[in-house]
Design a protein around this motif. Structure first.
Motif, PDB file in Angstrom:
ATOM      1  N   GLY A  27       0.805  -1.223   0.000  1.00 33.66           N
ATOM      2  CA  GLY A  27       0.000   0.000   0.000  1.00 33.66           C
ATOM      3  C   GLY A  27       0.832   1.265   0.000  1.00 33.66           C
ATOM      4  N   ASN A  28       1.755   1.363   0.956  1.00 36.75           N
ATOM      5  CA  ASN A  28       2.572   2.565   1.055  1.00 36.75           C
ATOM      6  C   ASN A  28       3.458   2.744  -0.174  1.00 36.75           C
ATOM      7  N   SER A  29       4.006   1.632  -0.675  1.00 36.85           N
ATOM      8  CA  SER A  29       4.849   1.716  -1.871  1.00 36.85           C
ATOM      9  C   SER A  29       4.040   2.228  -3.063  1.00 36.85           C
ATOM     10  N   LEU A  30       2.786   1.821  -3.156  1.00 31.74           N
ATOM     11  CA  LEU A  30       1.925   2.302  -4.243  1.00 31.74           C
ATOM     12  C   LEU A  30       1.676   3.800  -4.111  1.00 31.74           C
ATOM     13  N   LEU A  31       1.401   4.265  -2.894  1.00 29.70           N
ATOM     14  CA  LEU A  31       1.186   5.689  -2.659  1.00 29.70           C
ATOM     15  C   LEU A  31       2.407   6.507  -3.090  1.00 29.70           C
ATOM     16  N   GLU A  32       3.583   6.060  -2.656  1.00 33.02           N
ATOM     17  CA  GLU A  32       4.803   6.809  -2.936  1.00 33.02           C
ATOM     18  C   GLU A  32       5.141   6.805  -4.423  1.00 33.02           C
ATOM     19  N   GLU A  33       4.962   5.663  -5.089  1.00 26.87           N
ATOM     20  CA  GLU A  33       5.283   5.606  -6.519  1.00 26.87           C
ATOM     21  C   GLU A  33       4.286   6.404  -7.349  1.00 26.87           C
ATOM     22  N   PHE A  34       3.026   6.326  -6.992  1.00 25.82           N
ATOM     23  CA  PHE A  34       2.027   7.156  -7.671  1.00 25.82           C
ATOM     24  C   PHE A  34       2.375   8.633  -7.517  1.00 25.82           C
ATOM     25  N   TYR A  35       2.776   9.007  -6.296  1.00 28.92           N
ATOM     26  CA  TYR A  35       3.011  10.412  -5.978  1.00 28.92           C
ATOM     27  C   TYR A  35       4.316  10.935  -6.576  1.00 28.92           C
ATOM     28  N   PHE A  36       5.444  10.313  -6.216  1.00 26.61           N
ATOM     29  CA  PHE A  36       6.751  10.836  -6.612  1.00 26.61           C
ATOM     30  C   PHE A  36       7.101  10.540  -8.076  1.00 26.61           C
ATOM     31  N   ARG A  37       6.670   9.391  -8.572  1.00 27.97           N
ATOM     32  CA  ARG A  37       7.016   9.037  -9.944  1.00 27.97           C
ATOM     33  C   ARG A  37       5.872   9.307 -10.928  1.00 27.97           C
ATOM     34  N   GLY A  38       4.646   8.912 -10.587  1.00 30.81           N
ATOM     35  CA  GLY A  38       3.529   9.117 -11.501  1.00 30.81           C
ATOM     36  C   GLY A  38       3.077  10.562 -11.570  1.00 30.81           C
ATOM     37  N   PHE A  39       2.829  11.166 -10.409  1.00 34.65           N
ATOM     38  CA  PHE A  39       2.296  12.526 -10.357  1.00 34.65           C
ATOM     39  C   PHE A  39       3.364  13.592 -10.597  1.00 34.65           C
ATOM     40  N   ILE A  40       4.582  13.369 -10.091  1.00 35.46           N
ATOM     41  CA  ILE A  40       5.627  14.387 -10.228  1.00 35.46           C
ATOM     42  C   ILE A  40       6.534  14.088 -11.428  1.00 35.46           C
ATOM     43  N   PHE A  41       7.355  13.045 -11.330  1.00 36.18           N
ATOM     44  CA  PHE A  41       8.384  12.841 -12.349  1.00 36.18           C
ATOM     45  C   PHE A  41       7.836  12.667 -13.761  1.00 36.18           C
ATOM     46  N   LEU A  42       6.937  11.700 -13.944  1.00 34.08           N
ATOM     47  CA  LEU A  42       6.479  11.409 -15.302  1.00 34.08           C
ATOM     48  C   LEU A  42       5.706  12.575 -15.922  1.00 34.08           C
ATOM     49  N   LYS A  43       4.967  13.311 -15.097  1.00 33.79           N
ATOM     50  CA  LYS A  43       4.257  14.475 -15.636  1.00 33.79           C
ATOM     51  C   LYS A  43       5.263  15.540 -16.097  1.00 33.79           C
ATOM     52  N   PHE A  44       6.348  15.719 -15.322  1.00 30.81           N
ATOM     53  CA  PHE A  44       7.394  16.656 -15.726  1.00 30.81           C
ATOM     54  C   PHE A  44       8.099  16.142 -16.975  1.00 30.81           C
ATOM     55  N   TYR A  45       8.480  14.870 -16.946  1.00 29.01           N
ATOM     56  CA  TYR A  45       9.249  14.262 -18.026  1.00 29.01           C
ATOM     57  C   TYR A  45       8.482  14.295 -19.342  1.00 29.01           C
ATOM     58  N   GLN A  46       7.221  13.930 -19.284  1.00 26.77           N
ATOM     59  CA  GLN A  46       6.400  13.894 -20.498  1.00 26.77           C
ATOM     60  C   GLN A  46       6.088  15.296 -21.019  1.00 26.77           C
ATOM     61  N   SER A  47       6.304  16.307 -20.166  1.00 25.54           N
ATOM     62  CA  SER A  47       6.080  17.691 -20.587  1.00 25.54           C
ATOM     63  C   SER A  47       7.370  18.351 -21.070  1.00 25.54           C
ATOM     64  N   GLY A  48       8.466  17.572 -21.109  1.00 26.11           N
ATOM     65  CA  GLY A  48       9.741  18.101 -21.598  1.00 26.11           C
ATOM     66  C   GLY A  48      10.675  18.612 -20.527  1.00 26.11           C
ATOM     67  N   TYR A  49      10.266  18.574 -19.254  1.00 24.86           N
ATOM     68  CA  TYR A  49      11.110  19.052 -18.153  1.00 24.86           C
ATOM     69  C   TYR A  49      11.879  17.863 -17.561  1.00 24.86           C
ATOM     70  N   HIS A  50      12.790  17.305 -18.352  1.00 25.69           N
ATOM     71  CA  HIS A  50      13.469  16.070 -17.979  1.00 25.69           C
ATOM     72  C   HIS A  50      14.368  16.237 -16.747  1.00 25.69           C
ATOM     73  N   VAL A  51      15.297  17.186 -16.809  1.00 27.13           N
ATOM     74  CA  VAL A  51      16.252  17.375 -15.722  1.00 27.13           C
ATOM     75  C   VAL A  51      15.538  17.773 -14.433  1.00 27.13           C
ATOM     76  N   LEU A  52      14.610  18.712 -14.526  1.00 29.61           N
ATOM     77  CA  LEU A  52      13.850  19.145 -13.352  1.00 29.61           C
ATOM     78  C   LEU A  52      13.082  17.976 -12.754  1.00 29.61           C
ATOM     79  N   GLY A  53      12.490  17.151 -13.608  1.00 25.67           N
ATOM     80  CA  GLY A  53      11.748  15.995 -13.125  1.00 25.67           C
ATOM     81  C   GLY A  53      12.629  15.047 -12.349  1.00 25.67           C
ATOM     82  N   TYR A  54      13.800  14.751 -12.889  1.00 23.67           N
ATOM     83  CA  TYR A  54      14.734  13.841 -12.221  1.00 23.67           C
ATOM     84  C   TYR A  54      15.173  14.396 -10.867  1.00 23.67           C
ATOM     85  N   ILE A  55      15.638  15.642 -10.861  1.00 25.33           N
ATOM     86  CA  ILE A  55      16.222  16.212  -9.639  1.00 25.33           C
ATOM     87  C   ILE A  55      15.169  16.498  -8.579  1.00 25.33           C
ATOM     88  N   PHE A  56      14.073  17.154  -8.962  1.00 23.09           N
ATOM     89  CA  PHE A  56      13.076  17.544  -7.958  1.00 23.09           C
ATOM     90  C   PHE A  56      12.398  16.340  -7.325  1.00 23.09           C
TER      91      PHE A  56
END
Length: 227
Positions: free
Chosen positions: A127-156
């Motif tokens: 459960g907790n792993s799903l929350l964290e992956e949805f949040y940090f990778r799905g909601f933050i990183f991939l949304k940044f990455y798919q919008s062209g903000y690759h470096v910012l997505g990785y670092i932030f």
């Protein structure tokens, strides 16, 4: 996402992590109440943002409507490797880790006992792993990455993922180990992010996260039994 949405996500996620730190370390709440607070901040709030602000369908926004099973082999392979690395790291560093302090913190701050630990371990692993992956990778990183903000997505996303964990282990380790843990978690975040570029969703990192948590909760069982 547009640039203003990127800024909104940065502000929203920083505030959410600060709120969670306050809940974890300051408020004297039960583990269940703290879990509910995390579900609110890491699941419900992002879903509302995706649907109301971005005006996107959830599964399409997270690229979960078309899953490439072949692309998940990276998560499985690195997940098995992570179990070995975490267990080996514990064996090497166990003299620097005060297991009694960790267990007392779990018992006193979160009211976790050996009898309830199995349920907590299952929640953490799946459960907790799903929350964290949805949040940090799905909601933050991939949304940044798919919008062209690759470096910012990785670092932030990696930095926030690492710093957020301080709310969990702030009283467990000495200062040097906390810095080591932060550096390690930042690198882990980078690896998780890279993994998800292979599947274009957060499932790869979730698989890896589950495997890593299996190793961590196994160490927790050992610490409980050895007290």
């Amino acid at each position: 996402m547009k640039q203003r949405h990127i800024t909104q996500v940065i502000v929203l996620t920083i505030l959410s992590c600060l709120a969670l730190f306050y809940v974890e370390q300051i408020l004297e709440l039960s583990y269940i109440m703290k879990t509910l607070a995390k579900i609110l901040l890491f699941l419900i709030v992002p879903i509302v943002f995706i649907k109301v602000v971005l005006k996107e369908r959830l599964f399409e926004s997270l690229r979960l409507n078309q899953v490439d099973v072949k692309g998940l082999q990276y998560g499985v392979g690195l997940g098995l490797l992570s179990v070995i690395v975490i267990l080996a790291a514990y064996v090497l560093l166990q003299d620097q880790i005060n297991g009694e302090t960790i267990i007392l913190d779990l018992q006193n701050r979160l009211n976790i006992t050996l009898e309830t630990y199995i349920f907590v371990a299952l929640y953490i692993t799946f459960g907790n792993s799903l929350l964290e992956e949805f949040y940090f990778r799905g909601f933050i990183f991939l949304k940044f990455y798919q919008s062209g903000y690759h470096v910012l997505g990785y670092i932030f996303s990696s930095a926030l993922f690492a710093i957020y964990h301080v709310a969990i282990f702030a009283t467990w380790f000495n200062f040097e180990l906390i810095l080591l843990a932060l550096a390690g978690l930042f690198v882990v975040g980078l690896i998780f992010n890279w993994l998800n570029t292979k599947s274009n969703n957060f499932l790869n990192s979730w698989i890896l996260h589950i495997c890593a948590d299996i190793a961590v909760v196994s160490i927790g069982f050992y610490l409980f039994w050895s007290m």
